[in-house]
Design an enzyme around this catalytic site. Structure first.
Site, PDB file in Angstrom:
ATOM      1  CE  LYS A  77      -3.979   1.809   2.677  1.00 65.09           C
ATOM      2  NZ  LYS A  77      -4.773   1.608   3.909  1.00 65.09           N
ATOM      3  CB  SER A 152      -8.268   3.348   2.923  1.00 69.89           C
ATOM      4  OG  SER A 152      -7.327   2.732   3.787  1.00 69.89           O
ATOM      5  CB  SER A 176      -8.313   0.476   5.797  1.00 73.09           C
ATOM      6  OG  SER A 176      -9.014   1.694   5.777  1.00 73.09           O
TER       7      SER A 176
END
Lengths: 479, 104
Positions: A77, A152, A176
């Site tokens: 990420k 997210s 997330s």
């Protein structure tokens, strides 16, 4: 959709049936084919990946692999620092930022020989539930590109679900990792707070943030977690509790006599898609037919008040953490400002997107002198009660089962205009971060429209071994 | 101070309040944006006001879910970033320093 798992790839590397170079090339080919549509990766580190893969092959050839996962591709990420590789947090304010160091989780991957293929898309600064708040466009759900992948860590989930990489890292502050795992039909795990070092993870809400794995199988998630977990002197909140070899014991559990808690209130929440409830009940029925005991537990405060407590605490911590983006030391600076305060205010106004501004405003508001006791302290007290809900439930059962999200993936744009509706998409995941315990989402079925449905399992603090064993068992019966 | 905010009614986050908070957050807001935040923050706070229903008498606040103690490291010198590395991402620099608009 089914792709070779990390364990499949490791077995073939160990047997000499493939090479790290071939694995990296296959990943790059899939990325080239899929990423223009899915927008899962914001940066692809092709050249370095091939060089790293060649080095991994040389080590394996010499009989000296760094670890079992030497040469296995991975994506990370884009809120984890990667030395010299852009780390944007999907924000204009960090668009050209190249960190001078690696996050500890990234360093551990490198030391194990994992080959970094790219940096995954996310909601800006990990604030969002749909990946639509990325400054560089949303990632899209591989099961239906008109739907969100969740957020997210949307890009990390999509990269695994579309076969770009066998596994990836995300971060989970309020769901997330678990929610996009559910939306994309993969396994996603939030470890216990402190299990994985947060050093080099760009801070959103420091008392809630935790890095964790995405994978196609529970077994892969176990191996990836044991690779990145452990104490780190650079993160004083990282735990000194020993890291077991999760991957070696993940198959050792049994459904016979396993006590699975079913939080009555979670299943009573309005607005849960009946197809989600049906898929979860079917999974639990299968587990029960193999000997698991399904026991009703009560978590009323974790159900009813988590959203309120979370959005106060997370926004408060975010407004404080994001004060560092001032245009002075790194990141975007607004041009032509008369004085330093104008430089701060304009750089932040032009550099941050709408949702990040909303949370900074909310956090600053709840922390301001007149409201501090009424909101922030109250939310911290509610947090105590939410954690008590978890503790008391887990005294009665081994793990707790819950929906990961009220619905399967929703259409792009459908919740953008209403922040409260977007926040409610996380109603089943937020409370775990407030409690600090571990949890994961694994796919258990699909809707009639073909979209994946995830089941969430919760475990106690540092009970990852038991959680992963239970998840592996459930994974086998729903296959 | 807690008397100034009551959770048993919905508090409107007025435009003036929004502008004050934006100033504290060093966030320049346009007129349209301020109006939108007034509406959105009021909506969010309306939902958050649910916390007012909870009886929290005698409940201790939790700041960290997993108990932590302050940790001190050995006070020994170790290599850090060089000046060049530290300045590598600077929007503007001069003579080994971060350069910013006039402060005083």
């Amino acid at each position: 959709m089914s792709f070779p798992t990390a364990h499949d790839l490791i077995a073939r590397l160990e047997a000499g049936e493939t090479t790290a170079r071939q694995a990296a090339e296959a990943s790059l080919a899939t990325i080239e084919r899929q990423n223009p549509q899915l927008n899962a990766l914001l940066a692809v580190t092709a050249e370095q990946a091939l060089a790293d893969a060649d080095a991994a092959d040389a080590r394996r050839q010499a009989g000296k692999p760094l670890s079992r996962l030497d040469g296995v591709p991975i994506a990370v990420k884009d809120n984890m620092c990667t030395r010299g590789v852009p780390t944007t947090c999907a924000s204009r304010i960090l668009e050209n930022f190249r960190p001078p160091y690696d996050a500890t989780a990234v360093r551990k991957l490198r030391e194990a020989g994992a080959v970094l293929l790219g940096k995954a898309n996310l909601d800006e600064f990990a604030m969002g539930s749909s990946n639509e708040f990325s400054a560089f466009g949303p990632a899209r759900n591989p099961w239906n590109p008109e739907c969100v992948p969740g957020g997210s860590s949307g890009g990390s989930a999509v990269a695994v679900a579309s076969g770009m990489v066998p596994w990836s890292l995300g971060s989970d502050t309020g769901g997330s990792i678990r929610q996009p795992a559910s939306f994309c039909g993969v396994v996603g795990m939030k470890p216990t707070y402190g299990r994985v070092s947060r050093y080099g993870l760009v801070a959103f809400a420091s008392s809630l943030d935790q890095i964790g794995p995405f994978a196609q199988t529970v077994e892969d998630a176990a191996l990836l977690l044991e690779t990145i977990a452990g104490h780190d002197p650079l993160d004083s909140t990282s735990s000194t509790v020993d890291v077991p070899k999760y991957s070696e014991t993940v198959r050792n559990g049994s459904l016979k006599g396993l006590k699975i808690g079913r939080p009555v209130e979670f299943f009573d929440v309005q607005g849960v898609d009946p197809e989600v409830t049906a898929a979860l009940n079917a999974a639990l029925d299968k587990a029960a037919s193999e000997g698991a005991e399904i026991i009703d537990v009560h978590m009323p405060i974790a159900t009813e008040y988590a959203v309120s407590a979370y959005y106060i605490i997370a926004a408060a911590e975010a407004s404080s953490n994001l004060a560092r983006y001032d245009g002075a030391h790194y990141g975007f600076r607004a041009p032509d400002t008369a004085d330093i305060v104008e430089m701060f205010s304009k750089s932040r106004a032009q550099g941050f997107g709408a949702e990040v501004k909303r949370r900074i405003m909310l956090g600053t508001f709840v922390l301001s002198a007149e409201t501090f006791d009424a909101y922030y302290v109250r939310a911290q007290k509610a947090r105590t009660l939410i954690q008590r809900d978890y503790r008391e439930a887990l005294e009665k059962v081994d793990v707790i089962a819950a929906p990961t999200a009220p619905t399967a993936a929703f259409p792009l744009g459908s919740k953008l205009e209403d922040p409260v509706q977007m926040y409610l998409a996380d109603i089943f995941t937020l409370s775990l971060n407030l409690a600090g315990y571990c949890g994961l989402s694994l796919p258990v079925g699909r809707t009639s429209a073909g979209l994946p449905i995830g089941l969430q399992l919760f475990g106690g603090a540092f009970e990852e071994t038991r959680l992963l064993q239970a998840a592996w068992q459930v994974e086998q019966v729903v296959k | 101070m807690s008397e100034t905010v009551r959770l048993d009614r919905v508090e409107e986050i007025t435009l003036d309040r929004v502008r004050h908070v934006a100033l504290l957050a060093r966030l320049e807001l346009g007129e349209e944006e301020a109006v939108r935040f007034s509406r959105e923050l009021t909506g969010i706070m309306t939902h958050i006001n649910k916390l007012g229903e909870l009886d929290l008498e005698g409940v201790e606040p939790t700041s960290h879910a997993i108990p932590t103690a302050n940790v001190f490291r050995e006070d020994t010198a170790r290599p850090g970033l060089s000046n060049d590395e530290g300045l590598a991402n600077a929007p503007e620099k001069d003579e080994g320093c971060f350069k910013v608009p006039q402060i005083i």
